[in-house]
Design a protein around this motif. Structure first.
Motif, PDB file in Angstrom:
ATOM      1  N   MET A   1       0.835  -1.199   0.000  1.00 34.69           N
ATOM      2  CA  MET A   1       0.000   0.000   0.000  1.00 34.69           C
ATOM      3  C   MET A   1       0.873   1.255   0.000  1.00 34.69           C
ATOM      4  N   LEU A   2       0.494   2.208  -0.826  1.00 34.38           N
ATOM      5  CA  LEU A   2       1.194   3.487  -0.855  1.00 34.38           C
ATOM      6  C   LEU A   2       0.470   4.467   0.061  1.00 34.38           C
ATOM      7  N   ASP A   3       0.398   4.108   1.339  1.00 39.60           N
ATOM      8  CA  ASP A   3      -0.379   4.894   2.300  1.00 39.60           C
ATOM      9  C   ASP A   3       0.181   6.288   2.529  1.00 39.60           C
ATOM     10  N   ASN A   4       1.481   6.469   2.282  1.00 42.28           N
ATOM     11  CA  ASN A   4       2.123   7.756   2.572  1.00 42.28           C
ATOM     12  C   ASN A   4       2.134   8.697   1.376  1.00 42.28           C
ATOM     13  N   ILE A   5       1.463   8.292   0.297  1.00 44.17           N
ATOM     14  CA  ILE A   5       1.408   9.123  -0.903  1.00 44.17           C
ATOM     15  C   ILE A   5      -0.022   9.587  -1.128  1.00 44.17           C
ATOM     16  N   THR A   6      -0.173  10.855  -1.469  1.00 44.77           N
ATOM     17  CA  THR A   6      -1.483  11.424  -1.807  1.00 44.77           C
ATOM     18  C   THR A   6      -1.427  12.017  -3.203  1.00 44.77           C
ATOM     19  N   VAL A   7      -2.379  11.652  -4.030  1.00 44.45           N
ATOM     20  CA  VAL A   7      -2.518  12.241  -5.363  1.00 44.45           C
ATOM     21  C   VAL A   7      -3.365  13.505  -5.232  1.00 44.45           C
ATOM     22  N   VAL A   8      -2.842  14.623  -5.731  1.00 46.58           N
ATOM     23  CA  VAL A   8      -3.534  15.909  -5.664  1.00 46.58           C
ATOM     24  C   VAL A   8      -3.861  16.344  -7.091  1.00 46.58           C
ATOM     25  N   LEU A   9      -5.146  16.447  -7.403  1.00 44.88           N
ATOM     26  CA  LEU A   9      -5.591  16.888  -8.731  1.00 44.88           C
ATOM     27  C   LEU A   9      -6.008  18.350  -8.652  1.00 44.88           C
ATOM     28  N   CYS A  10      -5.343  19.182  -9.423  1.00 43.47           N
ATOM     29  CA  CYS A  10      -5.571  20.630  -9.347  1.00 43.47           C
ATOM     30  C   CYS A  10      -6.394  21.110 -10.539  1.00 43.47           C
ATOM     31  N   ARG A  11      -7.539  21.687 -10.268  1.00 38.92           N
ATOM     32  CA  ARG A  11      -8.413  22.297 -11.264  1.00 38.92           C
ATOM     33  C   ARG A  11      -8.805  21.334 -12.388  1.00 38.92           C
ATOM     34  N   THR A  12      -9.064  20.089 -12.045  1.00 39.77           N
ATOM     35  CA  THR A  12      -9.454  19.087 -13.037  1.00 39.77           C
ATOM     36  C   THR A  12     -10.765  19.485 -13.707  1.00 39.77           C
ATOM     37  N   ALA A  24      -7.062   4.260 -10.881  1.00 37.21           N
ATOM     38  CA  ALA A  24      -5.608   4.082 -10.928  1.00 37.21           C
ATOM     39  C   ALA A  24      -5.019   4.043  -9.525  1.00 37.21           C
ATOM     40  N   CYS A  25      -5.542   4.895  -8.634  1.00 39.53           N
ATOM     41  CA  CYS A  25      -5.047   4.914  -7.254  1.00 39.53           C
ATOM     42  C   CYS A  25      -5.271   3.556  -6.573  1.00 39.53           C
ATOM     43  N   VAL A  26      -6.462   3.029  -6.712  1.00 42.99           N
ATOM     44  CA  VAL A  26      -6.749   1.765  -6.039  1.00 42.99           C
ATOM     45  C   VAL A  26      -5.965   0.616  -6.675  1.00 42.99           C
ATOM     46  N   ASN A  27      -5.700   0.686  -7.980  1.00 45.10           N
ATOM     47  CA  ASN A  27      -4.872  -0.328  -8.636  1.00 45.10           C
ATOM     48  C   ASN A  27      -3.486  -0.426  -8.000  1.00 45.10           C
ATOM     49  N   MET A  28      -2.940   0.723  -7.612  1.00 39.44           N
ATOM     50  CA  MET A  28      -1.582   0.766  -7.078  1.00 39.44           C
ATOM     51  C   MET A  28      -1.549   0.857  -5.547  1.00 39.44           C
ATOM     52  N   GLY A  29      -2.714   0.747  -4.901  1.00 46.46           N
ATOM     53  CA  GLY A  29      -2.742   0.742  -3.442  1.00 46.46           C
ATOM     54  C   GLY A  29      -2.546   2.105  -2.817  1.00 46.46           C
ATOM     55  N   CYS A  30      -2.945   3.173  -3.525  1.00 40.04           N
ATOM     56  CA  CYS A  30      -2.855   4.530  -2.978  1.00 40.04           C
ATOM     57  C   CYS A  30      -4.260   4.985  -2.600  1.00 40.04           C
ATOM     58  N   PRO A  31      -4.584   5.083  -1.328  1.00 37.86           N
ATOM     59  CA  PRO A  31      -5.957   5.390  -0.913  1.00 37.86           C
ATOM     60  C   PRO A  31      -6.270   6.873  -0.796  1.00 37.86           C
ATOM     61  N   ASN A  32      -5.300   7.744  -1.080  1.00 38.44           N
ATOM     62  CA  ASN A  32      -5.442   9.162  -0.739  1.00 38.44           C
ATOM     63  C   ASN A  32      -5.570  10.027  -1.986  1.00 38.44           C
ATOM     64  N   GLU A 110       5.370  12.234   4.544  1.00 42.04           N
ATOM     65  CA  GLU A 110       4.086  12.172   3.849  1.00 42.04           C
ATOM     66  C   GLU A 110       4.254  12.969   2.553  1.00 42.04           C
ATOM     67  N   ILE A 111       3.905  12.351   1.426  1.00 41.33           N
ATOM     68  CA  ILE A 111       4.240  12.909   0.119  1.00 41.33           C
ATOM     69  C   ILE A 111       2.986  13.231  -0.677  1.00 41.33           C
ATOM     70  N   ALA A 112       3.003  14.376  -1.346  1.00 44.00           N
ATOM     71  CA  ALA A 112       1.934  14.769  -2.265  1.00 44.00           C
ATOM     72  C   ALA A 112       2.499  14.824  -3.679  1.00 44.00           C
TER      73      ALA A 112
END
Length: 249
Positions: A1-12, A24-32, A110-112
């Motif tokens: 799990m990539l628990d310490n990574i957060t994907v931030v989408l800006c002005r999508t 894509a996040c759930v495929n790679m185990g990123c819940p954030n 913790e990474i964004a």
């Protein structure tokens, strides 16, 4: 799990793309997932693209109004870009960035990872808020990637490096990593202190601070080191005020 990574989408712009990113996040185990000022976000349009597996990531996604608020609590922030050249220096390829992020996560970070809107990407001002730059190599005549594709590629590079076992880190409160908000505060005080001693050119100090920021962002700055540097900045400014006072007397 990539628990310490957060994907931030800006002005999508498109809710469907947000749904695909959740998948894509759930495929790679990123819940954030954080959404910064999405355009007319519609959960009903996003959910089908998220699929059943990505639904939970999408439903728990945080929506905020601006990028500084979204990034305030993170220790390391990476911006993504397809454009190179100009002042966009020190760009990491996705594989290189993943190696750096893996090491930072092991030290408690913790990474964004910030992605811009589909048509224009992140602005120069938004990139300046972030710490490091990531780009995904492509063919020169076909460099535009779908948003979810870009998210998946970068997360996959991190996923490949996921350790099979993780030792429990021992981190005291005083030695925790400095947050992104703290780093921005430090840069503000550092810039003013360097202006006071005429180290920075006054005509465009933000520009001349960029190399220093890039250097600082390569460091895993701890809270006690943040306090130390803030103290140095305060002392410089105090000494400058004393010199100015003595001149006026």
């Amino acid at each position: 799990m990539l628990d310490n990574i957060t994907v931030v989408l800006c002005r999508t712009k498109y809710s469907e793309n947000i749904g695909s990113v959740a998948r894509a996040c759930v495929n790679m185990g990123c819940p954030n997932l954080i959404l910064v000022n999405p355009k007319e976000f519609d959960m009903d349009r996003a959910l089908p693209l998220a699929t059943v597996k990505g639904k939970k990531v999408l439903e728990r996604a945080e929506v905020v109004s601006n990028l500084p608020t979204a990034l305030a609590s993170f220790h390391k922030v990476y911006a993504t870009t397809a454009r190179m050249g100009g002042w966009r220096k020190g760009i990491l390829m996705a594989e290189e960035a993943a190696k750096r992020m893996t090491a930072e996560i092991e030290s408690g970070a913790e990474i964004a990872i910030v992605f811009g809107p589909e048509d224009t990407g992140l602005t120069n001002e938004e990139i300046e808020i972030c710490g490091s730059l990531i780009s995904i190599p492509t063919m020169p005549d076909a460099w535009s990637l779908n948003l979810a594709q870009a998210v998946l590629i970068i997360l996959y590079e991190c996923f490949k490096l996921k350790p099979t076992r993780k030792l429990r880190p021992i981190i005291t409160e005083n030695s925790r990593l400095a947050t992104h908000e703290e780093l921005l505060t430090l840069y503000t005080h550092m810039q003013q202190a360097l202006l006071d001693i005429d180290f920075l050119r006054k005509d465009n100090p933000d520009y001349f601070m960029m190399p220093l920021k890039r250097f600082m962002n390569r460091l895993a700055l701890r809270r006690n080191e943040f306090n130390l540097l803030m103290g140095v900045c305060r002392q410089i400014r105090w000494l400058k005020s004393q010199v100015d006072k003595s001149k006026s007397d």
